[in-house]
Design an enzyme around this catalytic site. Structure first.
Site, PDB file in Angstrom:
ATOM      1  N   GLY A  44       0.777  -1.375  -0.006  1.00  0.00           N
ATOM      2  CA  GLY A  44       0.107   0.159   0.052  1.00  0.00           C
ATOM      3  C   GLY A  44       0.879   1.247  -0.023  1.00  0.00           C
ATOM      4  N   ARG A  48       3.839   6.158   1.664  1.00  0.00           N
ATOM      5  CA  ARG A  48       4.314   7.365   1.879  1.00  0.00           C
ATOM      6  C   ARG A  48       3.590   8.357   0.470  1.00  0.00           C
ATOM      7  NH1 ARG A  48      10.204   7.568  -1.403  1.00  0.00           N
ATOM      8  NH2 ARG A  48       9.896   5.765  -2.569  1.00  0.00           N
ATOM      9  N   ASP A  72       8.963   6.130   7.589  1.00  0.00           N
ATOM     10  CA  ASP A  72       8.696   7.776   7.942  1.00  0.00           C
ATOM     11  C   ASP A  72       7.557   8.336   7.201  1.00  0.00           C
ATOM     12  OD1 ASP A  72      10.235   8.322   5.805  1.00  0.00           O
ATOM     13  OD2 ASP A  72      11.871   9.010   7.073  1.00  0.00           O
ATOM     14  N   ARG A 127       2.538  13.738  -8.355  1.00  0.00           N
ATOM     15  CA  ARG A 127       2.449  12.914  -9.573  1.00  0.00           C
ATOM     16  C   ARG A 127       1.079  12.883 -10.027  1.00  0.00           C
ATOM     17  NH1 ARG A 127       3.120   6.562  -8.044  1.00  0.00           N
ATOM     18  NH2 ARG A 127       5.390   6.883  -8.230  1.00  0.00           N
ATOM     19  N   ARG A 149      -2.809  -1.134  -9.995  1.00  0.00           N
ATOM     20  CA  ARG A 149      -1.610  -1.862 -10.147  1.00  0.00           C
ATOM     21  C   ARG A 149      -1.789  -3.355 -10.196  1.00  0.00           C
ATOM     22  NH1 ARG A 149       2.464   1.479  -7.156  1.00  0.00           N
ATOM     23  NH2 ARG A 149       1.334   3.334  -6.500  1.00  0.00           N
ATOM     24  N   ASP A 206       3.468  -4.635  -7.690  1.00  0.00           N
ATOM     25  CA  ASP A 206       3.046  -3.593  -7.238  1.00  0.00           C
ATOM     26  C   ASP A 206       3.473  -2.302  -8.083  1.00  0.00           C
ATOM     27  OD1 ASP A 206       5.328  -4.392  -5.450  1.00  0.00           O
ATOM     28  OD2 ASP A 206       5.130  -2.369  -4.680  1.00  0.00           O
ATOM     29  N   ASN A 207       4.532  -2.306  -8.626  1.00  0.00           N
ATOM     30  CA  ASN A 207       5.050  -1.541  -9.641  1.00  0.00           C
ATOM     31  C   ASN A 207       4.788  -1.658 -11.115  1.00  0.00           C
ATOM     32  OD1 ASN A 207       6.061  -0.243  -7.175  1.00  0.00           O
ATOM     33  ND2 ASN A 207       8.100  -1.258  -7.428  1.00  0.00           N
ATOM     34  N   ASP A 251       6.906   4.053 -10.596  1.00  0.00           N
ATOM     35  CA  ASP A 251       7.674   3.770  -9.408  1.00  0.00           C
ATOM     36  C   ASP A 251       8.939   3.089  -9.908  1.00  0.00           C
ATOM     37  OD1 ASP A 251       5.818   4.530  -7.624  1.00  0.00           O
ATOM     38  OD2 ASP A 251       5.232   2.319  -6.795  1.00  0.00           O
TER      39      ASP A 251
HETATM   40  P1  AMP Z   1       8.666   1.050  -3.952  1.00  0.00           P
HETATM   41  O1  AMP Z   1       9.231  -0.204  -4.424  1.00  0.00           O
HETATM   42  O2  AMP Z   1       9.616   2.256  -3.822  1.00  0.00           O
HETATM   43  O3  AMP Z   1       7.467   1.387  -5.071  1.00  0.00           O
HETATM   44  O4  AMP Z   1       8.161   0.800  -2.711  1.00  0.00           O
HETATM   45  C1  AMP Z   1       7.700  -0.295  -1.962  1.00  0.00           C
HETATM   46  C2  AMP Z   1       6.816  -0.048  -0.791  1.00  0.00           C
HETATM   47  O5  AMP Z   1       7.555   0.636   0.315  1.00  0.00           O
HETATM   48  C3  AMP Z   1       5.681   0.982  -0.949  1.00  0.00           C
HETATM   49  O6  AMP Z   1       4.470   0.187  -0.434  1.00  0.00           O
HETATM   50  C4  AMP Z   1       5.786   2.256  -0.566  1.00  0.00           C
HETATM   51  O7  AMP Z   1       4.907   2.895  -0.118  1.00  0.00           O
HETATM   52  C5  AMP Z   1       6.576   1.934   0.642  1.00  0.00           C
HETATM   53  N1  AMP Z   1       7.625   2.903   1.040  1.00  0.00           N
HETATM   54  C6  AMP Z   1       8.758   3.147   0.541  1.00  0.00           C
HETATM   55  N2  AMP Z   1       9.383   4.266   1.152  1.00  0.00           N
HETATM   56  C7  AMP Z   1       8.616   4.544   2.274  1.00  0.00           C
HETATM   57  C8  AMP Z   1       8.787   5.399   3.589  1.00  0.00           C
HETATM   58  N3  AMP Z   1       9.753   6.242   3.632  1.00  0.00           N
HETATM   59  N4  AMP Z   1       7.901   5.338   4.351  1.00  0.00           N
HETATM   60  C9  AMP Z   1       6.847   4.363   4.366  1.00  0.00           C
HETATM   61  N5  AMP Z   1       6.595   3.344   3.282  1.00  0.00           N
HETATM   62  C10 AMP Z   1       7.523   3.516   2.272  1.00  0.00           C
HETATM   63 MG    MG Z   2       6.009   1.331  -5.558  1.00  0.00          MG
END
Ligand code: AMP
Ligand code: MG
Length: 458
Positions: free
Chosen positions: A80, A83, A114, A165, A172, A237-238, A247
């Protein structure tokens, strides 16, 4: 900015209402005037307040979206937006566009993170997404990057920022996996219907949707491959249902042609290396097919068999799309010559981008191969086929987002100088022009590449 909440209204089980964090001192780092104009928006104090999360948009009901995902092959049922906040949907003619913030603070899906974004990571997405768009590659877009005035803790303290964005949608493969894994078939059906209405009007059965998504992903991944683009984190998810790139945090363009190229620091097995991308596309689409099975009438065996047929067609669709892209790049459609070309590039470790862009100028091109006899021989055979040089020029960029240029610009931005990033974004808007400083957009040197790694979500 009139925002609607069609997705949140249709699929409450895939969304959680939550507010973006209000930053201390928002300030524009990047504003995309062209995109703003398309959307009918003006750069103003009110917009700054809204896009930074300081002030809610009129009628806004921000949500974070739930999804699952196969991450490096492992199923994670509860991912989910950790951020990100979907502010809502904007109507543009008869199209709908999502407007979302990224790096905008914690949500129910933050899983200990965070919820913040660093200035470098948000600008990186802006650089790459706008560059992909200029290269005619479907991608989510970046309307703005806003510095928050706050510090984000990563390896060291870094300036924080929020990205705006704009996307065809944020649907997804992982959105479908989320509902399928929980056996929420009625919601799954609603998601299916929402997706068809939004992206594939006229489609009204799951296999037909699968076929359409396969076609779009085949086209998309063929474009990445033809540009030497490595997404870096092709988790389910991407991957979008719309066929847009999304992503691509640890993405990078390869310099010298090496099918096993991988840049991402966490991709230790090379699962998402350059040559794997088409196959991973099919792997992800297979996860989508499995998620759609509960919506298909009839026996599971028959449905699985039919889905396998659709997934096999993806392989042919991809090959046809890649063949077409390569014929565009070489100005001639000749499979043997094309395969010999790829072998030649690999054998001499020649730069992918320049190897194509320099084709119209024999001596310039030959210098890339240090005058090697096999290169001369190939060039002679290529010329004998009378390639269409206008086609070659129209399909081979000169200026791509070279990794060392991107990193240098982001380092300057982190240190307070945004100008190199803004200049880079401008140059990358016209990738097919041989700009005055084209030579500065050559491959990085060996010393840089020995240590160059990309990171997710930094
Ligand atoms: P991504 O592979 O970059 O698309 O992210 C994978 C997952 O990690 C997604 O669910 C993002 O929302 C979560 N995520 C990435 N960075 C953070 C962050 N700083 N704080 C909370 N969730 C994060
Ligand atoms: Mg992602």
């Amino acid at each position: 900015m009139k925002l609607h909440h069609r997705f949140a209204d249709a699929l409450p089980s895939l969304t959680s209402a939550c507010q973006p964090a209000a930053p201390a001192a928002p300030a524009w780092a990047y504003f995309n005037q062209d995109l703003a104009q398309t959307l009918g928006l003006e750069q103003s104090e009110v917009l700054l307040a809204i896009l930074s999360g300081q002030q809610p948009a009129p009628d806004s009901q921000p949500v974070a979206c739930a999804y699952s995902g196969h991450q490096f092959g492992q199923f994670n049922p509860s991912l989910g937006d950790g951020r990100a906040h979907l502010l809502g949907e904007l109507a543009l003619g008869d199209e709908w566009l999502d407007v979302a913030l990224k790096g905008s603070g914690r949500t129910p899906y933050s899983r200990g993170g965070d919820g913040k974004g660093t200035l470098a990571a948000m600008l990186r997405e802006a650089i790459i997404s706008e560059h992909l768009h200029a290269l005619s590659v479907p991608s989510t877009r970046s309307l703005a990057v806003i510095q928050t005035g706050e510090t984000v803790a990563r390896l060291g303290p870094e300036p924080g920022a929020v990205l705006t964005r704009v996307a065809a949608s944020h649907l997804r493969v992982g959105s479908f996996e989320y509902l399928a894994a929980r056996g929420q078939t009625e919601d799954l059906r609603r998601l299916f219907e929402f997706t068809c209405q939004r992206h594939y009007p006229g489609v009204d059965e799951p296999l037909a949707l699968l076929a359409q998504v396969c076609q779009r992903q085949a086209e998309l991944i063929a474009q990445w491959m033809s540009l030497g683009f490595i997404h870096g984190v092709m988790n389910t998810d991407n991957m979008t249902l719309s066929g847009e790139s999304i992503d691509f945090g640890p993405c990078a363009f390869m310099d010298h042609y090496d099918p096993s190229q991988v840049f991402s620091s966490i991709d230790r097995q090379g699962r998402y290396r350059y040559e794997q991308q088409p196959g991973i596309g099919q792997w992800n689409l297979t996860r989508l097919a499995e998620s759609l099975l509960p919506l298909m009438p009839g026996s599971i065996e028959d449905n699985a068999e039919q889905a396998r047929g659709v997934l096999n067609e993806y392989v042919e669709q991809y090959q046809a799309a890649f063949d077409r892209r390569m014929a565009d790049k070489l100005g001639v459609d000749h499979a043997d010559l094309r395969n010999q070309w790829l072998e030649l590039l690999a054998r001499h470790s020649v730069d992918w981008t320049w190897g194509h862009a320099m084709l119209p100028d024999r001596s310039e091109w030959l210098a890339l191969f240090a005058g090697a006899a096999d290169a001369e021989d190939w060039y002679r055979r290529w010329q004998a086929l009378q390639p269409d040089l206008d086609r070659v020029r129209a399909n081979n960029p000169w200026t791509i987002a070279r990794n060392h240029r991107v990193e240098a610009a982001l380092t300057a931005a982190t240190q307070g100088d945004l100008e190199p990033t803004l200049a880079l974004i401008r140059t990358l808007q016209s990738p097919f022009q041989r700009a005055q400083d084209w030579a500065d957009f050559g491959p990085g040197d060996a010393a840089f590449y020995q240590s160059f790694k990309t990171y997710c979500g930094t």
